[in-house]
Design an enzyme around this catalytic site. Structure first.
Site, PDB file in Angstrom:
ATOM      1  N   ASN A  30       0.868  -1.196   0.000  1.00 26.39           N
ATOM      2  CA  ASN A  30       0.000   0.000   0.000  1.00 26.39           C
ATOM      3  C   ASN A  30       0.897   1.236   0.000  1.00 26.39           C
ATOM      4  OD1 ASN A  30       0.676   0.504   2.866  1.00 26.39           O
ATOM      5  ND2 ASN A  30      -0.601  -1.292   3.210  1.00 26.39           N
ATOM      6  N   ASP A  40       1.368  -8.831   1.221  1.00 20.37           N
ATOM      7  CA  ASP A  40       2.183  -7.937   2.042  1.00 20.37           C
ATOM      8  C   ASP A  40       2.450  -8.569   3.410  1.00 20.37           C
ATOM      9  OD1 ASP A  40       3.473  -5.639   2.736  1.00 20.37           O
ATOM     10  OD2 ASP A  40       1.792  -4.303   2.342  1.00 20.37           O
ATOM     11  N   THR A 126      -5.352  -7.544  -7.044  1.00 23.63           N
ATOM     12  CA  THR A 126      -6.517  -8.422  -7.242  1.00 23.63           C
ATOM     13  C   THR A 126      -7.086  -9.002  -5.949  1.00 23.63           C
ATOM     14  OG1 THR A 126      -5.211 -10.441  -7.526  1.00 23.63           O
ATOM     15  CG2 THR A 126      -5.629  -9.115  -9.500  1.00 23.63           C
ATOM     16  N   TYR A 129      -7.670  -4.940  -2.978  1.00 26.06           N
ATOM     17  CA  TYR A 129      -7.880  -3.786  -3.867  1.00 26.06           C
ATOM     18  C   TYR A 129      -8.927  -4.037  -4.954  1.00 26.06           C
ATOM     19  CZ  TYR A 129      -4.143  -0.954  -1.779  1.00 26.06           C
ATOM     20  OH  TYR A 129      -3.375  -0.193  -0.921  1.00 26.06           O
TER      21      TYR A 129
HETATM   22  P1  ADP Z   1      -3.856  -5.962  -3.166  1.00 29.90           P
HETATM   23  O1  ADP Z   1      -4.060  -5.109  -1.931  1.00 29.90           O
HETATM   24  O2  ADP Z   1      -2.857  -5.361  -4.142  1.00 29.90           O
HETATM   25  O3  ADP Z   1      -5.136  -6.371  -3.789  1.00 29.90           O
HETATM   26  P2  ADP Z   1      -3.521  -8.568  -1.849  1.00 29.90           P
HETATM   27  O4  ADP Z   1      -2.339  -9.005  -1.073  1.00 29.90           O
HETATM   28  O5  ADP Z   1      -4.820  -8.351  -1.104  1.00 29.90           O
HETATM   29  O6  ADP Z   1      -3.062  -7.249  -2.635  1.00 29.90           O
HETATM   30  O7  ADP Z   1      -3.812  -9.614  -3.012  1.00 29.90           O
HETATM   31  C1  ADP Z   1      -3.146  -9.665  -4.240  1.00 29.90           C
HETATM   32  C2  ADP Z   1      -3.208 -11.085  -4.787  1.00 29.90           C
HETATM   33  O8  ADP Z   1      -2.243 -11.905  -4.138  1.00 29.90           O
HETATM   34  C3  ADP Z   1      -4.541 -11.784  -4.583  1.00 29.90           C
HETATM   35  O9  ADP Z   1      -4.879 -12.438  -5.810  1.00 29.90           O
HETATM   36  C4  ADP Z   1      -4.258 -12.791  -3.471  1.00 29.90           C
HETATM   37  O10 ADP Z   1      -5.056 -13.961  -3.602  1.00 29.90           O
HETATM   38  C5  ADP Z   1      -2.828 -13.131  -3.740  1.00 29.90           C
HETATM   39  N1  ADP Z   1      -2.030 -13.648  -2.601  1.00 29.90           N
HETATM   40  C6  ADP Z   1      -2.275 -13.579  -1.276  1.00 29.90           C
HETATM   41  N2  ADP Z   1      -1.294 -14.159  -0.571  1.00 29.90           N
HETATM   42  C7  ADP Z   1      -0.375 -14.608  -1.473  1.00 29.90           C
HETATM   43  C8  ADP Z   1       0.877 -15.301  -1.401  1.00 29.90           C
HETATM   44  N3  ADP Z   1       1.407 -15.653  -0.225  1.00 29.90           N
HETATM   45  N4  ADP Z   1       1.524 -15.586  -2.572  1.00 29.90           N
HETATM   46  C9  ADP Z   1       1.023 -15.224  -3.758  1.00 29.90           C
HETATM   47  N5  ADP Z   1      -0.142 -14.575  -3.902  1.00 29.90           N
HETATM   48  C10 ADP Z   1      -0.845 -14.266  -2.785  1.00 29.90           C
END
Ligand code: ADP
Length: 179
Positions: A30, A40, A126, A129
């Site tokens: 963020n 994150d 995805t 956000y």
């Molecule tokens: P944003 O706030 O940019 O949407 P998120 O972390 O909420 O970021 O999610 C971004 C994408 O990463 C989503 O598709 C989520 O399912 C995926 N995601 C969550 N944890 C992991 C992980 N440990 N490794 C890879 N992808 C992940």
């Protein structure tokens, strides 16, 4: 799935980005670089507290949406973490596509600047956000293809998708990009 663009490869994998052995991973951060849930949270948990300490020290003002900043990687098995700030989805008419493209391109430029041969991305924007996965796949993959064709680096870009649905959306779009 793996596709060649010029001398470089774009690869899709189902899994956890914190488990990748590459030169750099990209964090879906963020703009405060304050940590959070999703990717994150997983990256900071796996890297340990030095990652947040370094991030706060080096980037006290955070990072604007559409940009990315670099740190080292704590306990992760990578050299760099690039913290990219994707847009919040607001319906598609608020520049979301340009901002997502810009966040991806900024990460790839950091990879080039840091001489990374390979880099792994999550599906930025995805999760929390709310960016629709098929549209995010389209924009993200096009940005990578364009960068690779212009700069001929990095050798490998891997998207690490966290669900079958995300993997399906990215593979469908990647197939369409094969000429
Ligand atoms: P944003 O706030 O940019 O949407 P998120 O972390 O909420 O970021 O999610 C971004 C994408 O990463 C989503 O598709 C989520 O399912 C995926 N995601 C969550 N944890 C992991 C992980 N440990 N490794 C890879 N992808 C992940």
């Amino acid at each position: 799935m793996r596709v060649q663009f010029g001398s470089c490869y774009v690869e899709l994998a189902l899994g956890d980005i914190t488990r990748q052995s590459v030169d750099a991973i990209v964090n879906a951060a963020n703009s405060q670089l304050a940590g959070g849930g999703g990717v994150d949270g997983a990256i900071h948990a796996a890297a340990g507290p030095t990652l947040m300490q370094e991030t706060i020290e080096r980037y006290p003002d955070g990072c604007p949406t559409g940009q990315a900043v670099a740190t080292s990687a704590g306990r992760l098995n990578v050299k760099h973490v690039f913290h990219a700030v994707g847009p919040v989805w607001k319906g598609g008419l608020k520049g979301e596509s340009e901002l997502l493209r810009s966040a991806i391109l900024a990460s790839l430029q950091l990879a080039k600047d840091h001489h990374c041969k390979n880099i792994a991305f999550p599906a930025i924007s995805t999760g929390v956000y709310g960016y629709p996965i098929d549209l995010a796949a389209d924009t993200s993959l096009l940005a990578v293809r364009d960068f690779i064709f212009e700069h001929h680096t990095p050798e490998l870009v891997r998207f690490v998708l966290f669900s079958e649905g995300a993997y399906g959306a990215f593979s469908q779009r990647l197939e369409q990009l094969i000429v």
